[in-house]
Design a protein around this motif. Structure first.
Motif, short mmCIF file in Angstrom:
data_model
loop_
_atom_site.label_atom_id
_atom_site.label_comp_id
_atom_site.label_asym_id
_atom_site.label_seq_id
_atom_site.Cartn_x
_atom_site.Cartn_y
_atom_site.Cartn_z
N TYR A 1 0.84 -1.20 0.00
CA TYR A 1 0.00 0.00 0.00
C TYR A 1 0.87 1.25 0.00
N SER A 2 1.89 1.24 0.83
CA SER A 2 2.82 2.38 0.89
C SER A 2 3.47 2.60 -0.47
N ASP A 3 3.86 1.53 -1.14
CA ASP A 3 4.47 1.64 -2.47
C ASP A 3 3.46 2.19 -3.47
N LEU B 1 13.42 -3.40 8.55
CA LEU B 1 12.97 -2.03 8.29
C LEU B 1 12.50 -1.32 9.56
N PHE B 2 12.41 -2.03 10.67
CA PHE B 2 11.85 -1.47 11.90
C PHE B 2 12.50 -0.14 12.30
N PRO B 3 13.84 -0.07 12.42
CA PRO B 3 14.43 1.21 12.83
C PRO B 3 14.18 2.33 11.81
N GLY C 1 12.12 5.73 12.61
CA GLY C 1 12.79 7.00 12.35
C GLY C 1 12.04 7.85 11.33
N THR C 2 11.47 7.20 10.33
CA THR C 2 10.68 7.91 9.33
C THR C 2 9.45 8.53 9.95
N ALA C 3 8.77 7.78 10.78
CA ALA C 3 7.53 8.28 11.39
C ALA C 3 7.80 9.46 12.32
N ILE C 4 8.92 9.45 13.01
CA ILE C 4 9.18 10.50 14.00
C ILE C 4 9.89 11.71 13.37
N GLY D 1 5.13 4.53 9.95
CA GLY D 1 6.27 4.67 9.05
C GLY D 1 6.27 3.67 7.92
N ILE D 2 5.85 2.44 8.21
CA ILE D 2 5.88 1.40 7.19
C ILE D 2 4.70 1.52 6.22
N ALA D 3 3.59 2.08 6.67
CA ALA D 3 2.38 2.05 5.86
C ALA D 3 2.03 3.35 5.17
N SER D 4 2.63 4.46 5.55
CA SER D 4 2.17 5.75 5.04
C SER D 4 2.56 5.97 3.58
N GLY D 5 3.83 6.09 3.27
CA GLY D 5 4.26 6.27 1.89
C GLY D 5 4.18 7.68 1.36
#
Length: 192
Positions: free
Chosen positions: A44-46, A75-77, A81-84, A148-152
């Motif tokens: 979904y993010s892609d 991809l967790f870190p 980091g992306t989300a924050i 962070g993983i789902a937004s895109g």
């Protein structure tokens, strides 16, 4: 009497085997479901990133077809980091993103400052010694990972992180002021 004892032992063994099998099957199903959900989130993010061609998208995974649980755990870190902290200043393509990037720069500076002042050992101790702080920390990290993983998309990211950012700031404040309180307590103890 012997038959009754044999029947009881047989039922106990059968129940134990059933419990172990049920536990193994439920673990396998849970891991498959988690992997499928996370793969869908990454896809979904892609897709969001491909739709958005104004430079406001980001992509954590290059090879979207070969995503598995190990890739996502790796991809967790980056997702947290992306989300924050994202978008960074160099990723801003318009005024709104620039404002968001400046906000994130301030958040990063505050985070680094608190982390340096508190130190790694005290940081971990303070989180592990207080159940509420531990729960809030786990919640904010898991929420940040999911966002962070789902937004895109940086615009969506700015809105999706709103629920966990106050908790993140509370944690930073707690860790800093807890350190300050303990230093003051030690100073009083040494003076007396």
């Amino acid at each position: 009497m012997l038959k009754l004892l044999t029947l009881g032992i047989s039922l106990l063994i059968l129940a134990s085997v059933f419990v172990v099998l049920f536990e193994r099957i439920s673990e396998a199903i849970a891991s498959v479901l988690v992997e499928l959900v996370l793969q869908d989130a990454v896809k979904y993010s892609d897709a969001v990133g491909q739709i958005s061609d104004d430079g406001s998208s980001y992509q954590l995974v290059d090879d979207i077809e070969n995503v598995n649980l190990a890739t996502i755990v790796g991809l967790f870190p980056m997702a947290v980091g992306t989300a924050i902290y994202r978008p960074f200043l160099w990723e801003a393509n318009n005024v709104l993103q620039l404002v968001s990037a400046l906000e994130n720069l301030l958040i990063m500076i505050i985070s680094i400052w608190v982390f340096i002042r508190v130190g790694l050992l005290r940081f971990v101790k303070n989180i592990l010694n207080n159940k509420l702080i531990f729960i809030l920390f786990v919640y904010s990290i898991i929420f940040a990972f999911a966002v962070g993983i789902a937004s895109g998309n940086f615009g969506s990211l700015s809105r999706y992180r709103i629920p966990f950012m106050p908790i993140f700031f509370y944690l930073l404040g707690y860790l800093y002021f807890e350190r300050k309180r303990k230093k003051k307590k030690e100073k009083i103890r040494t003076e007396s």
